[in-house]
Design a protein around this motif. Structure first.
Motif, PDB file in Angstrom:
ATOM      1  N   ASP A  48       2.604  20.292  -0.504  1.00  0.00           N
ATOM      2  CA  ASP A  48       3.643  21.284  -0.760  1.00  0.00           C
ATOM      3  C   ASP A  48       4.805  20.716  -1.559  1.00  0.00           C
ATOM      4  N   GLU A  49       4.860  19.404  -1.696  1.00  0.00           N
ATOM      5  CA  GLU A  49       5.921  18.747  -2.462  1.00  0.00           C
ATOM      6  C   GLU A  49       5.300  17.704  -3.382  1.00  0.00           C
ATOM      7  N   ALA A  50       6.008  17.372  -4.440  1.00  0.00           N
ATOM      8  CA  ALA A  50       5.547  16.311  -5.340  1.00  0.00           C
ATOM      9  C   ALA A  50       5.506  14.988  -4.573  1.00  0.00           C
ATOM     10  N   ILE A  51       4.496  14.188  -4.875  1.00  0.00           N
ATOM     11  CA  ILE A  51       4.333  12.883  -4.222  1.00  0.00           C
ATOM     12  C   ILE A  51       4.198  11.830  -5.310  1.00  0.00           C
ATOM     13  N   ASP A  52       4.984  10.763  -5.199  1.00  0.00           N
ATOM     14  CA  ASP A  52       4.879   9.628  -6.120  1.00  0.00           C
ATOM     15  C   ASP A  52       4.152   8.491  -5.425  1.00  0.00           C
ATOM     16  N   GLY A  53       3.362   7.752  -6.192  1.00  0.00           N
ATOM     17  CA  GLY A  53       2.745   6.528  -5.690  1.00  0.00           C
ATOM     18  C   GLY A  53       1.791   6.728  -4.525  1.00  0.00           C
ATOM     19  N   LEU A  54       1.015   7.786  -4.542  1.00  0.00           N
ATOM     20  CA  LEU A  54       0.076   8.038  -3.443  1.00  0.00           C
ATOM     21  C   LEU A  54      -1.037   6.997  -3.453  1.00  0.00           C
ATOM     22  N   LYS A  55      -1.298   6.429  -2.275  1.00  0.00           N
ATOM     23  CA  LYS A  55      -2.394   5.475  -2.090  1.00  0.00           C
ATOM     24  C   LYS A  55      -3.294   5.968  -0.966  1.00  0.00           C
ATOM     25  N   PHE A  56      -4.563   5.584  -1.043  1.00  0.00           N
ATOM     26  CA  PHE A  56      -5.500   5.835   0.039  1.00  0.00           C
ATOM     27  C   PHE A  56      -5.967   4.473   0.531  1.00  0.00           C
ATOM     28  N   ASP A  57      -5.588   4.126   1.759  1.00  0.00           N
ATOM     29  CA  ASP A  57      -5.994   2.864   2.377  1.00  0.00           C
ATOM     30  C   ASP A  57      -7.151   3.145   3.320  1.00  0.00           C
ATOM     31  N   GLU A  58      -8.186   2.330   3.236  1.00  0.00           N
ATOM     32  CA  GLU A  58      -9.357   2.502   4.100  1.00  0.00           C
ATOM     33  C   GLU A  58      -9.650   1.198   4.828  1.00  0.00           C
ATOM     34  N   GLU A  59      -9.969   1.333   6.101  1.00  0.00           N
ATOM     35  CA  GLU A  59     -10.350   0.179   6.923  1.00  0.00           C
ATOM     36  C   GLU A  59     -11.675   0.498   7.575  1.00  0.00           C
ATOM     37  N   ARG A  60     -12.612  -0.440   7.484  1.00  0.00           N
ATOM     38  CA  ARG A  60     -13.926  -0.269   8.128  1.00  0.00           C
ATOM     39  C   ARG A  60     -14.100  -1.325   9.193  1.00  0.00           C
ATOM     40  N   SER A  61     -14.653  -0.898  10.318  1.00  0.00           N
ATOM     41  CA  SER A  61     -14.871  -1.839  11.416  1.00  0.00           C
ATOM     42  C   SER A  61     -16.243  -1.593  12.027  1.00  0.00           C
ATOM     43  N   ARG A  62     -16.707  -2.618  12.710  1.00  0.00           N
ATOM     44  CA  ARG A  62     -17.982  -2.549  13.427  1.00  0.00           C
ATOM     45  C   ARG A  62     -17.801  -3.345  14.714  1.00  0.00           C
ATOM     46  N   ASP A  63     -18.168  -2.745  15.815  1.00  0.00           N
ATOM     47  CA  ASP A  63     -18.022  -3.381  17.136  1.00  0.00           C
ATOM     48  C   ASP A  63     -16.593  -3.852  17.369  1.00  0.00           C
ATOM     49  N   GLY A  64     -15.604  -3.076  16.885  1.00  0.00           N
ATOM     50  CA  GLY A  64     -14.205  -3.409  17.116  1.00  0.00           C
ATOM     51  C   GLY A  64     -13.617  -4.451  16.183  1.00  0.00           C
ATOM     52  N   ASN A  65     -14.416  -4.995  15.269  1.00  0.00           N
ATOM     53  CA  ASN A  65     -13.949  -6.018  14.332  1.00  0.00           C
ATOM     54  C   ASN A  65     -13.798  -5.419  12.933  1.00  0.00           C
ATOM     55  N   VAL A  66     -12.639  -5.607  12.311  1.00  0.00           N
ATOM     56  CA  VAL A  66     -12.425  -5.129  10.948  1.00  0.00           C
ATOM     57  C   VAL A  66     -13.279  -5.974  10.015  1.00  0.00           C
ATOM     58  N   ILE A  67     -14.102  -5.296   9.213  1.00  0.00           N
ATOM     59  CA  ILE A  67     -14.985  -6.030   8.301  1.00  0.00           C
ATOM     60  C   ILE A  67     -14.603  -5.844   6.838  1.00  0.00           C
ATOM     61  N   ALA A  68     -13.814  -4.793   6.544  1.00  0.00           N
ATOM     62  CA  ALA A  68     -13.408  -4.577   5.154  1.00  0.00           C
ATOM     63  C   ALA A  68     -12.192  -3.663   5.114  1.00  0.00           C
ATOM     64  N   THR A  69     -11.319  -3.913   4.120  1.00  0.00           N
ATOM     65  CA  THR A  69     -10.196  -3.019   3.850  1.00  0.00           C
ATOM     66  C   THR A  69     -10.150  -2.771   2.345  1.00  0.00           C
ATOM     67  N   PHE A  70      -9.773  -1.570   1.978  1.00  0.00           N
ATOM     68  CA  PHE A  70      -9.690  -1.172   0.575  1.00  0.00           C
ATOM     69  C   PHE A  70      -8.392  -0.417   0.362  1.00  0.00           C
ATOM     70  N   THR A  71      -7.781  -0.573  -0.799  1.00  0.00           N
ATOM     71  CA  THR A  71      -6.639   0.231  -1.193  1.00  0.00           C
ATOM     72  C   THR A  71      -6.961   0.857  -2.538  1.00  0.00           C
ATOM     73  N   HIS A  72      -6.855   2.177  -2.601  1.00  0.00           N
ATOM     74  CA  HIS A  72      -7.097   2.924  -3.836  1.00  0.00           C
ATOM     75  C   HIS A  72      -5.779   3.571  -4.241  1.00  0.00           C
ATOM     76  N   VAL A  73      -5.242   3.181  -5.390  1.00  0.00           N
ATOM     77  CA  VAL A  73      -4.015   3.772  -5.901  1.00  0.00           C
ATOM     78  C   VAL A  73      -4.404   5.070  -6.604  1.00  0.00           C
ATOM     79  N   LEU A  74      -3.871   6.198  -6.112  1.00  0.00           N
ATOM     80  CA  LEU A  74      -4.234   7.507  -6.639  1.00  0.00           C
ATOM     81  C   LEU A  74      -3.217   8.035  -7.646  1.00  0.00           C
ATOM     82  N   GLY A  75      -1.933   7.631  -7.527  1.00  0.00           N
ATOM     83  CA  GLY A  75      -0.911   8.036  -8.491  1.00  0.00           C
ATOM     84  C   GLY A  75       0.014   9.113  -7.964  1.00  0.00           C
ATOM     85  N   GLY A  76       0.662   9.828  -8.903  1.00  0.00           N
ATOM     86  CA  GLY A  76       1.598  10.890  -8.551  1.00  0.00           C
ATOM     87  C   GLY A  76       0.944  12.249  -8.656  1.00  0.00           C
TER      88      GLY A  76
END
Length: 138
Positions: A48-76
């Motif tokens: 509903d409002e303009a957004i600057d610098g939007l990012k999508f952060d993703e974390e993947r885990s298996r059996d409670g242990n973080v195995i990978a993290t990703f950051t995707h910069v999406l923009g404004g």
């Protein structure tokens, strides 16, 4: 803070087509994905409002242990939508040791570090069925 709505998360692949991840459901059933498949994630949202610098952060885990993290910069983004963003495709791991259930948590974060939305889903990597191998003529 911007009124932000994650409308849809869809996994796409030549191997299995499109699979929509159920959002906000009580049932936490894992989505089955074939080992070695190349998948892309499609995110659909509105704001509903303009957004600057939007990012999508993703974390993947298996059996409670973080195995990978990703950051995707999406923009404004201007107010409105729906916007549909396809993240880069990736190949799922193969082999018996990689089969099992994983948990993925994605967060949308603006330039000021404010979390606008969060979604968690489970997926299960399952062995690919054997492919038919043509027999040599006798």
């Amino acid at each position: 803070m911007a009124d932000f709505e994650l409308m849809d998360v869809t996994l796409v692949s030549d191997e299995f087509g499109r699979r929509t991840i159920p959002l906000d459901e009580e049932e936490d059933e894992a989505v089955a994905l074939p080992a070695g498949a190349v998948i892309g994630t499609v995110l659909t949202f509105r704001t509903d409002e303009a957004i600057d610098g939007l990012k999508f952060d993703e974390e993947r885990s298996r059996d409670g242990n973080v195995i990978a993290t990703f950051t995707h910069v999406l923009g404004g983004f201007r107010a409105g939508g729906p916007y549909e963003i396809q993240l880069p495709a990736e190949r799922l791991p193969v082999g018996p040791a990689n089969c099992g259930t994983y948990e993925a948590t994605g967060r949308f974060v603006d330039a000021d570090g404010r979390e606008l939305a969060r979604e968690t889903y489970r997926f299960q990597i399952v062995p690919q069925p054997p492919r038919d191998v043509p027999q040599a003529p006798s």
